[in-house]
Write a protein that holds these residues in place. Structure first.
Motif, PDB file in Angstrom:
ATOM      1  N   CYS A 164       0.835  -1.197   0.000  1.00 23.65           N
ATOM      2  CA  CYS A 164       0.000   0.000   0.000  1.00 23.65           C
ATOM      3  C   CYS A 164       0.867   1.243   0.000  1.00 23.65           C
ATOM      4  O   CYS A 164       1.710   1.425   0.868  1.00 23.65           O
ATOM      5  N   HIS A 201      -3.435   1.022  -3.789  1.00 26.29           N
ATOM      6  CA  HIS A 201      -3.045  -0.337  -3.434  1.00 26.29           C
ATOM      7  C   HIS A 201      -2.480  -0.984  -4.692  1.00 26.29           C
ATOM      8  O   HIS A 201      -3.115  -0.970  -5.737  1.00 26.29           O
ATOM      9  N   ASP A 221     -13.027  -2.168  -2.588  1.00 27.18           N
ATOM     10  CA  ASP A 221     -11.639  -2.369  -2.184  1.00 27.18           C
ATOM     11  C   ASP A 221     -11.333  -3.861  -2.113  1.00 27.18           C
ATOM     12  O   ASP A 221     -12.143  -4.649  -1.636  1.00 27.18           O
ATOM     13  N   ASN A 223      -8.316  -0.265  -4.858  1.00 23.02           N
ATOM     14  CA  ASN A 223      -9.044   0.475  -3.834  1.00 23.02           C
ATOM     15  C   ASN A 223      -9.778   1.634  -4.496  1.00 23.02           C
ATOM     16  O   ASN A 223      -9.721   1.809  -5.722  1.00 23.02           O
ATOM     17  N   THR A 224     -10.473   2.452  -3.719  1.00 22.20           N
ATOM     18  CA  THR A 224     -11.272   3.546  -4.271  1.00 22.20           C
ATOM     19  C   THR A 224     -10.416   4.536  -5.049  1.00 22.20           C
ATOM     20  O   THR A 224     -10.823   5.006  -6.121  1.00 22.20           O
TER      21      THR A 224
END
Length: 99
Positions: free
Chosen positions: A4, A9, A59, A69-70
């Protein structure tokens, strides 16, 4: 293994996809305007689909391979929009017409 960054991510598969995409983009760019525009049309559609998958799956892993992820999803939306604009914009090349 997922890593991350502050916002996005990523994992090895995610990185490999982006490296492969970059290589294909360079090859298309060297091949000329037509190949470049075709690349951006396809790239825009593919990234649009990836963005939709990101919104659907949220996510986590997309298709069990790509970490998402967003922030990734919204980045894919932006990349898709810009790519489609580039792909479908007039090229400015003179067109030949049959006389």
């Amino acid at each position: 293994m997922k890593c991350c960054s502050i916002f996005f991510h990523v994992n090895a598969a995610h990185n490999a996809v982006h490296l492969l995409t970059g290589i294909v983009a360079l090859l298309a760019g060297m091949a000329g305007v037509g190949a470049s525009k075709t690349f951006f049309k396809i790239f825009g559609v593919v990234y649009g689909v990836v963005a939709v998958l990101g919104f659907v799956f949220g996510d986590g892993m997309l298709l069990g391979l790509i970490s998402n992820n967003t922030a990734d999803t919204w980045l894919h939306v932006g990349i898709a929009v810009v790519s489609l604009i580039i792909g479908f914009a007039p090229s400015g090349e003179p067109t030949t017409t049959a006389a």
